[in-house]
Write an enzyme that holds these catalytic residues in place. Structure first.
Site, PDB file in Angstrom:
ATOM      1  CE1 TYR A  63      -4.033   1.167  -0.151  1.00  0.00           C
ATOM      2  CE2 TYR A  63      -4.532  -1.660   0.831  1.00  0.00           C
ATOM      3  CZ  TYR A  63      -4.958   0.133   0.312  1.00  0.00           C
ATOM      4  OH  TYR A  63      -6.494  -0.046  -0.436  1.00  0.00           O
ATOM      5  CD  GLU A  65      -4.776   5.345   0.942  1.00  0.00           C
ATOM      6  OE1 GLU A  65      -4.587   5.807   1.862  1.00  0.00           O
ATOM      7  OE2 GLU A  65      -5.856   4.422   0.101  1.00  0.00           O
ATOM      8  CG  ASP A 209      -6.679  10.268 -25.537  1.00  0.00           C
ATOM      9  OD1 ASP A 209      -5.348   9.996 -25.062  1.00  0.00           O
ATOM     10  OD2 ASP A 209      -7.596  10.152 -24.777  1.00  0.00           O
ATOM     11  CB  THR A 235      -3.285   3.724 -22.883  1.00  0.00           C
ATOM     12  OG1 THR A 235      -2.443   3.152 -24.230  1.00  0.00           O
ATOM     13  CG2 THR A 235      -4.245   4.191 -22.899  1.00  0.00           C
ATOM     14  CE  LYS A 238      -5.299   1.738 -26.066  1.00  0.00           C
ATOM     15  NZ  LYS A 238      -6.044   2.879 -26.088  1.00  0.00           N
ATOM     16  NE  ARG A 244      -4.950  -4.853 -21.018  1.00  0.00           N
ATOM     17  CZ  ARG A 244      -5.077  -4.364 -22.312  1.00  0.00           C
ATOM     18  NH1 ARG A 244      -6.208  -3.133 -22.183  1.00  0.00           N
ATOM     19  NH2 ARG A 244      -5.195  -4.881 -23.627  1.00  0.00           N
TER      20      ARG A 244
HETATM   21  C1  PLP Z   1      -7.045   2.915 -25.339  1.00  0.00           C
HETATM   22  C2  PLP Z   1      -7.865   4.732 -25.751  1.00  0.00           C
HETATM   23  C3  PLP Z   1      -8.543   5.127 -24.226  1.00  0.00           C
HETATM   24  C4  PLP Z   1      -8.492   4.258 -22.874  1.00  0.00           C
HETATM   25  O1  PLP Z   1      -7.584   3.175 -22.225  1.00  0.00           O
HETATM   26  P1  PLP Z   1      -7.962   1.678 -21.137  1.00  0.00           P
HETATM   27  O2  PLP Z   1      -6.956   2.202 -20.408  1.00  0.00           O
HETATM   28  O3  PLP Z   1      -8.631   1.289 -22.627  1.00  0.00           O
HETATM   29  O4  PLP Z   1      -9.001   2.722 -20.471  1.00  0.00           O
HETATM   30  C5  PLP Z   1      -8.319   6.402 -24.159  1.00  0.00           C
HETATM   31  N1  PLP Z   1      -8.060   7.518 -25.360  1.00  0.00           N
HETATM   32  C6  PLP Z   1      -7.370   6.275 -26.450  1.00  0.00           C
HETATM   33  C7  PLP Z   1      -7.585   7.695 -27.326  1.00  0.00           C
HETATM   34  C8  PLP Z   1      -7.975   5.843 -26.347  1.00  0.00           C
HETATM   35  O5  PLP Z   1      -7.405   5.182 -28.273  1.00  0.00           O
END
Ligand code: PLP
Length: 425
Positions: A63, A65, A209, A235, A238, A244
């Site tokens: 933990y 926090e 993003d 993320t 990817k 993840r």
């Molecule tokens: C994949 C993705 C997310 C979200 O990711 P998660 O880990 O599945 O919540 C957010 N924004 C974009 C543009 C994405 O392609």
């Protein structure tokens, strides 16, 4: 008593396949599935053994926090170093002023930026989901669409590209306090400098993003979003090929707001094992080998795109600059869901995807999204991409027979046999 104790100890030390054969069997089945399919889902990748090891480490027990040197629990002297390592490596990789490595996912990262930056009901301008945006960019049933007033921009009908003049016009008309750039299914480079100019012009802040393209950006193969924007979310699983999870990068002036939004605003204890896996991911991403793989990912996408187009498949925007492409199957008379199923039968995994101005419902769609990060990690190069394109074209041809599908499945198996996946498992 002694016997009971040793039974407890034996249970504690039992490997998964002994403690829970049912679950171990399912994980084995999934490994087999990953080994025996060509993975073209654009948002997926294979993470390295190093990342897998960190993610399954005993750091899950801790933990922590709070933040390094400011925790609400004792015993954090080691995990403080782990989190600091992850932060410093991420800062170096992306040239960031401030980094928060605690978000559990990409959606959590976005949620934290909105929570930090917006008041309930504030006006935001982001990309339409059915033109390639993400559900956390204002979908009505998502928290983002429920709590904030999202407006959306789409793609130009003719070019299939972002129309920056139109985005600027919308920004002037709607006066959003935040503009969101970034997408889940956009095959072209995004002009973040232009977005920043539009935001500045209307006094809005800019959030990028970069979930899909973080690996390309880390490798310097896509224009940088970090310098021109207030916030960058991503993320890590990817193109970046980590565990993840999610990350927020921001300007120094937003640091306190972002950190407070994640903890105690939205989350409790951070996942220290996953933060460790992110640290490993950032180290691996800062290497010539990783940059070479990102370049090959783009080259592979270009090759696949060219072969599919030569075979008569239409691609939205006419091609790709990055790791993915969006095929519009309207002209060949196959729907997205049919294509997804047929490709699954030949051992190729893709996802159905709406194309801009799609007339079919999201459960059917007119298109599929194809991406090359996972197959590139696996070792595929142009010759393999050419073979995959041939299999896809044959599988999607209107009069394909069951026997032909079987033959194509064999071709896929043969191709995959040359590229073993996780041989140590
Ligand atoms: C994949 C993705 C997310 C979200 O990711 P998660 O880990 O599945 O919540 C957010 N924004 C974009 C543009 C994405 O392609």
């Amino acid at each position: 008593m002694k016997q009971a104790e040793s039974k407890t100890q034996a249970d504690f030390l039992a490997p998964l396949k002994v403690a829970d054969p049912e679950l171990a069997g399912l994980i084995k089945d999934e490994l087999k599935r990953q080994r025996h399919t060509v993975e073209l889902i654009a948002s997926e990748n294979f993470t390295s053994r190093a990342v897998l090891e960190a993610a399954s480490s005993i750091l899950t027990n801790k933990y922590a926090e709070g933040y390094p040197q400011a925790r609400y629990y004792g015993g954090c002297e080691v995990v403080d170093q782990v989190e600091t390592l992850a932060i410093d490596r991420c800062k170096a990789l992306f040239g960031a002023e401030h980094v928060n490595v605690q978000p559990h996912s990409g959606s959590s990262a976005n949620q934290a930026v909105y929570f930090a930056d917006l008041a309930l009901g504030d006006s935001v301008l982001a990309m339409k989901l059915d033109h390639g945006g993400h559900l956390s960019h204002g979908l009505k049933v998502n928290f983002s669409g429920r709590f904030y007033h999202f407006h959306s921009y789409g793609l130009d009908r003719e070019t299939g590209r972002l129309d920056y003049d139109e985005i600027e016009r919308l920004a002037k008309e709607l006066q959003p306090v935040l503009i969101v750039a970034g997408a889940s299914a956009y095959p072209r480079q995004i002009d973040f400098e232009r977005f920043a100019a539009i935001a500045k012009n209307v006094g809005a802040r800019l959030m990028v993003d970069m979930a899909h393209i973080a690996g390309l950006i880390g490798a310097g193969l896509h224009p940088d979003p970090v310098a021109p924007s207030d916030y960058v979310t991503t993320t890590t699983h990817k193109t970046l090929a980590g565990p993840r999870s999610g990350v927020i990068i921001c300007k120094g002036k937003h640091a306190t707001g972002i950190d407070k939004a994640i903890f105690p605003g939205l989350q409790g204890g951070p996942l220290m094992h996953i933060i460790a896996a992110k640290a490993a991911c950032f180290k691996l991403a800062d290497t010539p080998e990783f940059r070479e793989r990102q370049k090959q990912t783009i080259d592979n996408a270009a090759c696949l795109a060219r072969c599919l187009q030569d075979g008569g498949i239409n691609l939205v925007s006419g091609g790709t600059d990055n790791h993915l492409m969006l095929a519009d199957l309207t002209n060949i008379g196959v729907t997205g869901i049919e294509a997804e199923n047929r490709l699954e039968d030949v051992g190729i995994t893709v996802n159905k995807n709406a194309v801009p101005y799609d007339e079919l419902p999201p459960t059917v769609t007119s298109g599929i999204r194809l991406g090359t990060p996972a197959v590139t990690t696996r070792g595929f190069r142009e010759p393999e991409m050419e073979q995959i394109a041939e299999i896809i074209l044959a599988a999607l041809s209107p009069h394909v027979t069951a026997t032909e599908i079987q033959g194509l499945r064999k071709k896929t198996d043969k191709l995959l046999a040359g590229f073993p996946l996780y041989p140590h498992l």
